[in-house]
Scaffold this motif. Structure first.
Motif, PDB file in Angstrom:
ATOM      1  N   VAL A  42      23.192  37.236  49.861  1.00 21.71           N
ATOM      2  CA  VAL A  42      23.626  38.500  49.266  1.00 21.71           C
ATOM      3  C   VAL A  42      25.020  38.294  48.698  1.00 21.71           C
ATOM      4  N   GLY A  43      25.356  39.111  47.685  1.00 21.66           N
ATOM      5  CA  GLY A  43      26.655  38.928  47.048  1.00 21.66           C
ATOM      6  C   GLY A  43      27.355  40.246  46.795  1.00 21.66           C
ATOM      7  N   GLY A  44      28.499  40.138  46.128  1.00 16.89           N
ATOM      8  CA  GLY A  44      29.309  41.326  45.886  1.00 16.89           C
ATOM      9  C   GLY A  44      29.388  41.714  44.416  1.00 16.89           C
ATOM     10  N   ASP A  45      28.641  41.004  43.542  1.00 20.35           N
ATOM     11  CA  ASP A  45      28.640  41.365  42.127  1.00 20.35           C
ATOM     12  C   ASP A  45      27.645  42.500  41.891  1.00 20.35           C
ATOM     13  N   ALA A  95      30.787  45.053  38.015  1.00 23.86           N
ATOM     14  CA  ALA A  95      31.828  45.100  39.053  1.00 23.86           C
ATOM     15  C   ALA A  95      31.768  43.823  39.888  1.00 23.86           C
ATOM     16  N   ASP A  96      32.898  43.523  40.461  1.00 23.71           N
ATOM     17  CA  ASP A  96      32.989  42.346  41.347  1.00 23.71           C
ATOM     18  C   ASP A  96      33.773  42.773  42.582  1.00 23.71           C
ATOM     19  N   VAL A  97      33.072  42.833  43.724  1.00 25.93           N
ATOM     20  CA  VAL A  97      33.697  43.255  44.985  1.00 25.93           C
ATOM     21  C   VAL A  97      34.356  42.044  45.640  1.00 25.93           C
ATOM     22  N   SER A  98      35.504  42.275  46.259  1.00 27.80           N
ATOM     23  CA  SER A  98      36.210  41.160  46.909  1.00 27.80           C
ATOM     24  C   SER A  98      35.375  40.580  48.039  1.00 27.80           C
ATOM     25  N   ASP A 154      42.483  45.710  52.598  1.00 32.10           N
ATOM     26  CA  ASP A 154      42.249  44.374  52.037  1.00 32.10           C
ATOM     27  C   ASP A 154      40.933  44.288  51.272  1.00 32.10           C
ATOM     28  N   LYS A 155      40.246  45.413  51.116  1.00 28.50           N
ATOM     29  CA  LYS A 155      38.997  45.426  50.356  1.00 28.50           C
ATOM     30  C   LYS A 155      39.216  46.135  49.026  1.00 28.50           C
ATOM     31  N   PHE A 156      38.737  45.555  47.985  1.00 26.90           N
ATOM     32  CA  PHE A 156      38.921  46.136  46.652  1.00 26.90           C
ATOM     33  C   PHE A 156      37.787  45.652  45.757  1.00 26.90           C
ATOM     34  N   ALA A 157      37.803  46.129  44.517  1.00 25.85           N
ATOM     35  CA  ALA A 157      36.775  45.728  43.552  1.00 25.85           C
ATOM     36  C   ALA A 157      37.362  45.829  42.147  1.00 25.85           C
ATOM     37  N   THR A 158      36.884  44.940  41.313  1.00 30.11           N
ATOM     38  CA  THR A 158      37.201  45.058  39.885  1.00 30.11           C
ATOM     39  C   THR A 158      35.990  45.675  39.205  1.00 30.11           C
ATOM     40  N   LEU A 159      36.222  46.407  38.142  1.00 26.56           N
ATOM     41  CA  LEU A 159      35.098  47.100  37.507  1.00 26.56           C
ATOM     42  C   LEU A 159      35.400  47.332  36.030  1.00 26.56           C
ATOM     43  N   ARG A 173      39.689  53.212  26.039  1.00 29.71           N
ATOM     44  CA  ARG A 173      39.785  52.431  24.825  1.00 29.71           C
ATOM     45  C   ARG A 173      38.464  52.599  24.061  1.00 29.71           C
ATOM     46  N   LYS A 174      38.548  52.424  22.726  1.00 30.78           N
ATOM     47  CA  LYS A 174      37.349  52.636  21.914  1.00 30.78           C
ATOM     48  C   LYS A 174      37.139  51.458  20.977  1.00 30.78           C
ATOM     49  N   ILE A 175      35.890  51.140  20.781  1.00 26.75           N
ATOM     50  CA  ILE A 175      35.498  50.203  19.730  1.00 26.75           C
ATOM     51  C   ILE A 175      34.246  50.770  19.078  1.00 26.75           C
ATOM     52  N   ARG A 176      33.911  50.235  17.928  1.00 31.64           N
ATOM     53  CA  ARG A 176      32.703  50.697  17.245  1.00 31.64           C
ATOM     54  C   ARG A 176      31.818  49.485  16.966  1.00 31.64           C
ATOM     55  N   PHE A 177      30.567  49.598  17.356  1.00 32.09           N
ATOM     56  CA  PHE A 177      29.609  48.508  17.155  1.00 32.09           C
ATOM     57  C   PHE A 177      29.111  48.500  15.722  1.00 32.09           C
ATOM     58  N   LYS A 178      29.087  47.321  15.130  1.00 30.97           N
ATOM     59  CA  LYS A 178      28.459  47.114  13.829  1.00 30.97           C
ATOM     60  C   LYS A 178      27.194  46.300  14.047  1.00 30.97           C
ATOM     61  N   PRO A 179      26.289  46.316  13.122  1.00 36.48           N
ATOM     62  CA  PRO A 179      25.044  45.551  13.298  1.00 36.48           C
ATOM     63  C   PRO A 179      25.349  44.067  13.609  1.00 36.48           C
ATOM     64  N   GLY A 180      24.711  43.548  14.616  1.00 38.81           N
ATOM     65  CA  GLY A 180      24.888  42.148  15.017  1.00 38.81           C
ATOM     66  C   GLY A 180      26.004  41.930  16.017  1.00 38.81           C
ATOM     67  N   ASP A 181      26.832  42.950  16.261  1.00 42.80           N
ATOM     68  CA  ASP A 181      27.912  42.784  17.250  1.00 42.80           C
ATOM     69  C   ASP A 181      27.328  42.692  18.662  1.00 42.80           C
ATOM     70  N   VAL A 182      27.983  41.856  19.438  1.00 44.14           N
ATOM     71  CA  VAL A 182      27.472  41.603  20.806  1.00 44.14           C
ATOM     72  C   VAL A 182      28.605  41.812  21.798  1.00 44.14           C
ATOM     73  N   LEU A 183      28.369  42.672  22.783  1.00 46.24           N
ATOM     74  CA  LEU A 183      29.312  42.850  23.894  1.00 46.24           C
ATOM     75  C   LEU A 183      28.853  41.992  25.062  1.00 46.24           C
ATOM     76  N   VAL A 184      29.758  41.144  25.568  1.00 45.32           N
ATOM     77  CA  VAL A 184      29.428  40.292  26.716  1.00 45.32           C
ATOM     78  C   VAL A 184      30.443  40.559  27.834  1.00 45.32           C
ATOM     79  N   VAL A 185      29.906  41.008  28.958  1.00 47.38           N
ATOM     80  CA  VAL A 185      30.743  41.268  30.137  1.00 47.38           C
ATOM     81  C   VAL A 185      30.299  40.308  31.237  1.00 47.38           C
ATOM     82  N   THR A 186      31.249  39.569  31.780  1.00 45.29           N
ATOM     83  CA  THR A 186      30.914  38.603  32.857  1.00 45.29           C
ATOM     84  C   THR A 186      31.846  38.820  34.058  1.00 45.29           C
ATOM     85  N   THR A 187      31.493  38.209  35.129  1.00 41.72           N
ATOM     86  CA  THR A 187      32.409  38.146  36.285  1.00 41.72           C
ATOM     87  C   THR A 187      33.055  36.761  36.298  1.00 41.72           C
TER      88      THR A 187
END
Length: 754
Positions: free
Chosen positions: A552-555, A571-574, A619-624, A676-690
């Protein structure tokens, strides 16, 4: 009965007992050096008294005209004087082997060389050669030259004088050799007493030292006294003192056997009885058969024909040996009821312990079996952790250390003495009675009192550590545990140790399996918390994956969807493992509960931060990262709580980093996050990783990093979201092979297709 008869009887009885012990030990304990040495000491010690008995009888029953030139003890002293080198051999191996033994054990026979030379002198030279005329033959040689004849005469006289001095010095001073041997033996035994000995062994050795000390004193007085005081020695008194010294010396070892069970007394006694019976059979056969046959031949032939008698005895011995072995086996199996003996029953209990997998079953079976075998009123088996459970009992660790030091069964008297609660040093011959011990036990503290209430305390050893203690209570037949029984219980303790190890190992395996099973269940639950499939949104393609480095993990990643809105979060939990997964589940539940605020990233993340601050430890936190897409306007509003910066791959593979970040969740309640704001155009790709992507390491410890991730993403813009996701995973795995992932890895891809 006259004094001579009493003296002869005492000599014979003492000699016969010592001789019987020697022969029995020689047959059954001769595989060990201490068995050999003990048997030799007793054997040679028995010769003196038996010769003394024969000498007294001969002197009282001489035929008229017969003359004895000396007592048999003095005439055959070269036989019993081997007692002294045997004594040195004994002291080298008992109670523990001396350090020098390993250097001299192959040459131990050299200890006997002086006495072999003494034997040769007495048998072939002394009393058979006149030393004053040994070299007279040199004067009888024919010499033509008178000067040469005179020289040879002078040389002959000188050699005769030297020979005479040698004879006289050897016979007079050889006693000093014996005394030196005895003194050296005392030094060796005294040095052994300074070793770390069990109380029982220490008392054995002390008894032997005292007896040998008396032996040496008596022998020295008999042999050295007349020399020092220039007094004529009475042969009868001399023989009396020498025999007394041998009886005391051999008797001290016999006493140690009987009183302190130096060797297995019961076994020796049992075998001794058996051999006595065998000898009686042999003697009966000789008297009933051989003697009668010889009388028959003599009556008709007038000749005794000794060779026939000798031949019959040899034939009987040849036939008797295999019969003797069969009788011995039969006696062990039938007469001694082998199946009812403790040895057989202990062996059977050991076999049962091999198949036991439950500690309480093993403990109960051991208690029941030992109660029955030894008729003991109580038997207990305590583990070391149970003994030391009471931390206020400061004697418990000391008890375990003491038992680990001795490593063998110990009676309660020795147990109390070893721990310093009883001093019996000056009471070797008068041991404290049971009542005295019982009263003393009640005054002892904690674990010492609990253990001292039992008759026998048996350490169960694992290596150098005492891992358990077996306690055997008082026997209903009011006798102690013999050396043989203690040896059997010691062997059983080794089997108990093996059984405890196996049970412990099995418990660990079962516990590990249970943990694995629970983790598998937790993993299944966690996977169910993640979206089972990507959302279906017009003109958009989404894909995500979360791979845990452990079960099991914290992602965490998730989608929220409502009336033209699509929210996505990563999100990524500590931490890792179960604690992180529990925090991740809590975060997921809180986020889902706030779905009505999904259009407002700052409001939603701010509430999540407040919840995290309330319910989690400091001592417990998370990024999101959280963003909400309005599919009608292609506007994407997002905020970031300390998470790794997402990127947008624009037209031509250009990388746009969404580099806003507020404080991580769970640290400061009420933190003011920003939208914050952005606007997607055709073909734009959002990549979110841990960070499991960028912090993946190769064999050299180099990180995958953004410098590899961004070019990779630039080349993947034309692929579908799922293919982009899979290419990232494959690249990371290829980079970190064979080291493998060391952190949870999560990837979310959102692409505008048109």
């Amino acid at each position: 009965m006259t004094t001579a008869s009493i003296l002869a009887t005492v000599y014979f009885v003492c000699g016969a007992i010592i001789f019987l012990l020697a022969t029995t030990i020689l047959r059954y304990s001769a595989k060990t050096a201490v068995g050999w040495a003990t048997a030799l000491v007793l054997l040679f010690a028995s010769f003196g008294p038996m010769l003394g008995a024969a000498s007294v009888i001969l002197e009282r029953n001489l035929r008229e005209g017969t003359v004895l030139f000396g007592s048999l003890v003095a005439s055959f002293e070269y036989t019993w004087e081997f007692f002294f080198p045997s004594l040195v051999l004994f002291a080298l191996v008992h109670p523990v082997r001396n350090r020098i033994w390993k250097y001299i054990k192959r040459g131990a026979f050299l200890l006997f060389v002086p006495h072999v030379f003494h034997l040769v002198m007495l048998i072939f030279l002394i009393d058979r050669v006149n030393p004053s005329k040994t070299f007279d033959f040199m004067t009888d040689l024919p010499f033509a030259d008178g000067r040469m004849a005179a020289t040879m005469g002078t040389l002959s006289s000188s050699l005769n004088v030297l020979m005479e001095l040698l004879f006289k010095a050897h016979r007079t001073l050889f006693s000093f050799v014996n005394i030196s041997y005895a003194g050296f033996s005392m030094l060796l035994l005294g040095a052994s007493m300074r070793r770390d000995l069990a109380p029982r062994v220490r008392r054995q050795t002390r008894a032997v030292i005292i007896g040998l000390g008396a032996c040496i004193a008596t022998y020295a007085f008999a042999r050295i006294g007349p020399i020092l005081f220039q007094a004529a020695a009475d042969p009868t008194v001399m023989a009396l003192l020498v025999n007394a010294s041998l009886i005391v010396g051999g008797g001290s070892i016999a006493f140690a056997i009987v009183r302190y069970e130096f060797l297995d007394l019961r076994q020796i006694a049992r075998k001794g009885i058996f051999y006595g019976g065998a000898i009686a059979i042999f003697a009966s056969f000789y008297l009933v058969v051989v003697k009668q046959v010889m009388a028959f031949f003599y009556r008709f032939s007038g000749s005794r024909m000794e060779f026939v008698e000798t031949g019959l005895i040899v034939v009987f011995i040849i036939i008797f040996q295999p019969v003797f072995s069969r009788i011995e086996e039969w006696a062990e199996r039938r007469v001694l009821s082998e199946e009812k003996t403790p040895r057989f029953r202990i062996r059977r209990l050991s076999a049962e312990l091999l198949s036991m997998i439950d500690l309480e079953d093993m403990r109960e079976r051991t208690r029941q079996a030992l109660r029955t075998i030894f008729d003991a009123d109580d038997v207990e088996l305590f583990l070391a952790k149970e003994i030391t459970a009471d931390r206020e009992d400061r004697y418990a660790p000391q008890v375990l250390e003491t038992l680990a030091q001795f490593r063998e069964p110990i009676v309660r008297l020795d147990f109390m003495e070893a721990l310093g609660f009883l001093n019996v040093t000056g009471r070797m011959f008068m041991r404290p009675g049971r009542r005295v011990l019982d009263e003393a036990v009640e005054l002892l503290p904690g674990t010492v009192r609990r253990f001292a209430r039992y008759e026998l305390i048996v350490p169960v050893m694992r290596g150098a550590r005492c891992e358990a203690v077996l306690l055997l209570g008082r026997r209903r037949e009011h006798r102690g545990y013999s050396t043989e029984e203690q040896s059997l219980i010691s062997m059983l303790s080794a089997q108990i140790s093996a059984s405890l190890s196996r049970i412990e190992l099995l418990a660990q395996v079962v516990e590990k399996k249970l943990i694995e099973e629970e983790l598998n269940i937790a993993r299944s639950i966690q996977l169910n918390l993640l979206p089972s499939r990507p959302p279906v949104v017009d003109r958009y393609d989404a894909a995500a994956v979360s791979l845990s480095s452990k079960q099991v993990g914290g992602d965490y990643y998730d989608y929220l969807q409502r009336e033209g809105l699509l929210a996505c979060t990563v999100a990524d939990v500590s931490g890792k493992g179960v604690p992180a997964s529990l925090l991740m589940a809590s975060l997921q539940a809180s986020l889902r509960a706030m779905k009505e605020h999904m259009h407002d990233p700052v409001g939603l993340v701010g509430r999540l931060n407040d919840v995290m601050c309330d319910v989690t430890a400091p001592d417990k936190f998370a990024t999101l990262f959280y963003g909400c897409l309005d599919t009608r306007t292609d506007e994407f509003v997002y905020t970031n709580a300390g998470h790794f910066f997402p990127v947008v791959v624009r037209d031509g593979g250009r990388i746009e980093i969404l580099d806003y970040s507020g404080l991580i969740l769970g640290v400061q309640p009420g933190f003011p996050y920003e939208n914050r704001k952005i606007r997607f155009k055709p073909g734009d790709v959002l990549v979110v990783t841990t960070d499991g992507v960028t912090e993946a390491e190769d064999d050299d410890g180099e990180l995958f990093g953004e410098e590899r991730l961004h070019p990779l993403l630039s080349g993947l813009r034309g692929l579908e979201a799922a293919s982009i996701r899979d290419e990232i995973v494959e690249s990371v795995n290829r980079f970190s092979y064979p080291r493998g992932a060391n952190d949870d890895l999560t990837i979310l891809v959102l692409k505008r297709t048109a």
